[in-house]
Motif scaffolding. Structure first.
Motif, short mmCIF file in Angstrom:
data_model
loop_
_atom_site.label_atom_id
_atom_site.label_comp_id
_atom_site.label_asym_id
_atom_site.label_seq_id
_atom_site.Cartn_x
_atom_site.Cartn_y
_atom_site.Cartn_z
N ILE A 46 0.83 -1.21 0.00
CA ILE A 46 0.00 0.00 0.00
C ILE A 46 0.87 1.26 0.00
N PRO A 49 2.63 2.38 -3.76
CA PRO A 49 1.90 3.25 -4.70
C PRO A 49 1.71 4.67 -4.18
N THR A 169 0.76 -2.21 -9.17
CA THR A 169 1.29 -1.07 -8.44
C THR A 169 1.24 0.21 -9.28
N THR A 172 -2.39 1.38 -9.52
CA THR A 172 -2.81 1.97 -8.25
C THR A 172 -2.17 3.35 -8.06
#
Length: 378
Positions: A46, A49, A169, A172
């Motif tokens: 998380i 990105p 990735t 995102t």
């Protein structure tokens, strides 16, 4: 009345207790840092990105802000800038890819010829390695590859999984970039209101400084990398080195990884020049790269970046090494921005400490006094 002196044992005990307190505090801080590193590792899918989106936003925010100032709606301005950025990247790839495809076969043949030359050199003086010994070494390498076929196959599938993860990735990061650019100006006021006093104003100030530092670093580094890529690319084209445009693009990308990126990109250019054009051209390419690096280090970096980063070269090198060893290439890319952000936080903390201690103006006065005492060199 003369005060009675404390026994040595009491003094030693006081020192031991102070050392124990410091040691316990050190262990507590180390444990907290370990927990933080563990959380970062677990949430890296998380955080990555988000970090990439922040860096991209520092580059794309100026044109987005210009469009918004001209009356373009925020969503439309962000979408337009993102489309232009994607078109530029796609155009660069489309311009470089055909040259790579066309010249890859030629490079493979030249590499094979280079291997033959190396083999002939090993068989001649002064080494005089016999053909049987060379064949035995080749056979040993072949057997090793055959025995490791399962690991190689596993690595291929791992690479496919990594490529898929990279696509997720990137997608995102693009989506997060869109929302950061669209709603970013609301973040710091929201943070100040939500956190409240006394921490809210401090957090807002730190985030504003980090944003300004990252923006200046990324945009300046992009300009410096562009100058390096153009100058080195022109030299490669004049010398007729294959894949000159691709090497220029690699030089531009490598410029965002200080010290290490320039070394790797320059080494690749010299290697290709050696294989394709011979040692003389390779030495000329090496000279061009060294000259450009001197121009960057002595002129471009001091002039453009000045002291905005305030990071010593050793700190930069250690940060890149730590980032590369922990998270690979992407870690090396993010190492310097993260180090710069941490440096901004540390400086702000030291400012607050100096202000609370009543020493806020002391460093400036001492520096001014030092400047007045020292003779002018002008």
């Amino acid at each position: 009345m003369q005060e009675k002196l404390s026994p040595r044992g009491s003094v030693y005990g006081a020192h031991l207790r102070s050392s124990a307190v410091v040691a316990i505090e050190f262990v507590a801080v180390a444990a907290a840092l370990w927990v933080l590193a563990w959380v970062v590792g677990k949430t890296w899918v998380i955080l990555l990105p988000v970090a990439l989106a922040l860096i991209v936003c520092t580059v794309l925010w100026p044109p987005v802000r210009w469009l918004r100032d001209k009356g373009v709606p925020p969503a439309a301005a962000v979408l337009l800038v993102l489309l232009v950025a994607v078109a530029v990247i796609a155009g660069v790839v489309a311009a470089v890819a055909p040259a790579i495809v066309e010249q890859s076969a030629e490079l493979a043949e030249q590499a094979t010829a280079g291997v033959v030359k190396v083999r002939d050199w090993l068989g001649g003086p002064p080494l005089n390695i016999s053909e049987e010994q060379l064949n035995s070494a080749v056979a040993a390498i072949t057997d090793r590859l055959n025995s490791s076929s399962a690991q190689i196959a596993s690595g291929v599938f791992t690479g496919v999984g990594a490529a898929t993860s990279a696509l997720v990735t990137v997608f995102t990061a693009v989506v997060v970039t869109f929302f950061f650019l669209k709603d970013g100006p609301r973040f710091i006021p929201w943070l100040r209101r939500t956190v409240g006093r006394p921490a809210g104003p401090h957090l807002a100030e730190v985030f504003a400084r980090v944003w300004a530092t990252l923006g200046g670093f990324i945009r300046t580094q992009a300009l410096v990398s562009l100058v390096d890529a153009v100058l080195i690319g022109i030299g490669l084209v004049i010398l007729g080195v294959p894949l000159a445009y691709a090497l220029a693009v690699i030089t531009f990308i490598g410029g965002f990884i200080p010290i290490v990126g320039a070394f790797v990109a320059g080494g690749l250019a010299v290697l290709i020049a050696l294989v394709a054009n011979g040692p003389v051209t390779a030495l000329i390419v090496l000279g061009i790269i060294l000259a450009v690096q001197q121009l960057e280090g002595n002129v471009l970096q001091p002039w453009l970046q000045s002291k905005s980063m305030k990071l010593h070269a050793v700190i930069v090198l250690l940060a890149v090494t730590l980032g590369a060893s922990t998270f690979g290439v992407i870690g090396a890319f993010l190492a310097v921005p993260v180090a710069a952000a941490v440096a901004v936080m540390v400086r702000y903390y030291l400012e607050q400490v100096a202000e609370q201690a009543g020493e806020k103006d002391a460093p400036e006065e001492s520096e001014a006094g030092a400047d007045e005492d020292e003779p002018s060199t002008a």
